[in-house]
Design an enzyme around this catalytic site. Structure first.
Site, PDB file in Angstrom:
ATOM      1  N   ASN A   1     112.755  21.560   1.626  1.00 57.20           N
ATOM      2  CA  ASN A   1     112.530  22.576   0.613  1.00 57.20           C
ATOM      3  C   ASN A   1     113.769  22.665  -0.278  1.00 57.20           C
ATOM      4  O   ASN A   1     114.735  21.907  -0.099  1.00 57.20           O
ATOM      5  CB  ASN A   1     112.181  23.931   1.255  1.00 57.20           C
ATOM      6  CG  ASN A   1     113.265  24.420   2.210  1.00 57.20           C
ATOM      7  OD1 ASN A   1     114.462  24.164   2.025  1.00 57.20           O
ATOM      8  ND2 ASN A   1     112.851  25.124   3.252  1.00 57.20           N
TER       9      ASN A   1
ATOM     10  N   GLU B   1     117.047  23.403   1.640  1.00 57.63           N
ATOM     11  CA  GLU B   1     117.487  22.253   2.432  1.00 57.63           C
ATOM     12  C   GLU B   1     118.011  21.125   1.543  1.00 57.63           C
ATOM     13  O   GLU B   1     118.951  20.407   1.921  1.00 57.63           O
ATOM     14  CB  GLU B   1     116.333  21.754   3.298  1.00 57.63           C
ATOM     15  CG  GLU B   1     115.957  22.737   4.404  1.00 57.63           C
ATOM     16  CD  GLU B   1     114.606  22.440   5.025  1.00 57.63           C
ATOM     17  OE1 GLU B   1     114.357  22.933   6.145  1.00 57.63           O
ATOM     18  OE2 GLU B   1     113.787  21.749   4.393  1.00 57.63           O
TER      19      GLU B   1
ATOM     20  N   ASP C   1     104.893  22.717   7.184  1.00 58.29           N
ATOM     21  CA  ASP C   1     104.188  21.921   8.190  1.00 58.29           C
ATOM     22  C   ASP C   1     102.881  21.367   7.626  1.00 58.29           C
ATOM     23  O   ASP C   1     102.497  20.234   7.903  1.00 58.29           O
ATOM     24  CB  ASP C   1     103.874  22.772   9.425  1.00 58.29           C
ATOM     25  CG  ASP C   1     105.129  23.305  10.097  1.00 58.29           C
ATOM     26  OD1 ASP C   1     106.161  22.620  10.018  1.00 58.29           O
ATOM     27  OD2 ASP C   1     105.064  24.392  10.687  1.00 58.29           O
TER      28      ASP C   1
END
Length: 321
Positions: free
Chosen positions: A245, A248, A315
């Site tokens: 993301n 990150e 996920d």
């Protein structure tokens, strides 16, 4: 080509042009409206959709021309059910307490939550496996858990989804569990039960052996789901496509990143070159996704929705990719 009837359609899944997913396994169907004309039919099981949110009503209108059975499933969706996917990573259990909050505690300035319901769901790598299973894939799972009550809950859910957890090692650690308290539509508190840190050498060897056995049995793809709990060590995991993301991405580049196309492109290209990834997919919340390939960058917009819990969004991206 798969043909199916009106009765079968009612048990199927569909997505519309804005990406809504409805119940069932089949996501997209096409109808032949005539010998020289073909049109796409998209449905969503919502109140603002044709037929007032009723899939039955929508199917009725679709068959108004009397051409029952003239539907086919898109070929790529047929191939999904044939895919054998191995998920390696940090397996978790997500537990939700849904509560009503109407007063402040006399013991201190904190709200009193009256619990009305409790729900357990698959989290982390287990949620990736869950999404894949719901898409129709044959899924295996490799990771670490405890030998406790929460492990037993996970096993029950794996069995219901036909997920193979034989690569999930039992250890002395507790099963990683995230407990969230929801008051109304607001998350009030999260409690984490876990022990992080690298797996021991013996555990790492067991993980490698489990992965090797799965690969030898025939696997089409491997997904790594790393939440920094200890499974995905540098000696165990190598990745072709990564899905960070925005936060990150900034941490990997050691520089905060603004969530705009120009900044994402600059940092994304630098990250892909630095780590020699084959491809990079940056998830950008309400801004959508940015996909970095060898020759170009593609920005994919999204349709923002107001939600109180975004757990598992990454996920889902990993599973569908």
């Amino acid at each position: 080509m798969l043909l199916f009837s009106k009765k079968q359609l009612r048990k199927s899944w569909f997505v519309d042009k804005t990406g809504y997913l409805c119940q069932g396994r089949r996501l997209l169907a096409r109808q032949f409206a005539g010998s020289q004309h073909r049109r796409e039919l998209w449905w969503r099981n919502r109140a603002d959709s044709p037929g007032g949110g009723s899939l039955d009503n929508q199917c009725d209108s679709a068959f108004a021309d009397g051409r029952e059975g003239q539907f086919i499933v898109h070929p790529w969706l047929e191939r999904i059910a044939e895919a054998r996917v191995l998920v390696v990573g940090d397996v978790m259990l997500d537990r939700y307490y849904f509560a009503e909050v109407s007063r402040i505690s006399p013991e201190g300035p904190v709200p009193v939550a009256l619990v009305k319901d409790c729900k357990n769901t698959l989290g982390g790598a287990a949620n990736v496996a869950h999404n894949l299973a719901r898409l129709g894939c044959r899924v295996g799972l490799v990771g670490i858990s405890g030998d406790d009550e929460n492990r037993a809950i996970l096993e029950q859910k794996f069995a219901a989804l036909n997920i193979d957890p034989t690569g999930l090692l039992k250890t002395t650690r507790p099963t990683t569990t995230k407990v969230r308290v929801i008051g109304g539509h607001q998350q009030m508190l999260r409690l984490d039960f876990e022990e992080t840190g690298a797996a021991s050498r013996a555990q790492e060897k067991q993980l490698i052996d489990a992965i090797r056995k799965k690969l030898e049995s025939g696997i089409d793809a491997v997904i790594l789901s790393d939440y920094a709990k200890g499974v995905c060590s540098s000696s165990l995991c190598r990745a072709y496509l990564v899905t960070p993301n925005v936060k990150e991405l900034g941490e990997a580049c050691r520089n905060p990143v603004a969530n705009n196309d120009l900044s994402i492109e600059s940092m994304g290209k630098a990250m892909r070159q630095r780590f020699a990834f084959g491809a990079l997919m940056v998830t950008r919340s309400e801004k959508g996704l940015s996909l970095f390939g060898e020759d170009r960058v593609t920005h994919i917009p999204t349709y923002a929705r107001e939600v109180f819990d975004v757990s598992g969004a990454g996920d889902t991206v990993a599973a569908v990719m």
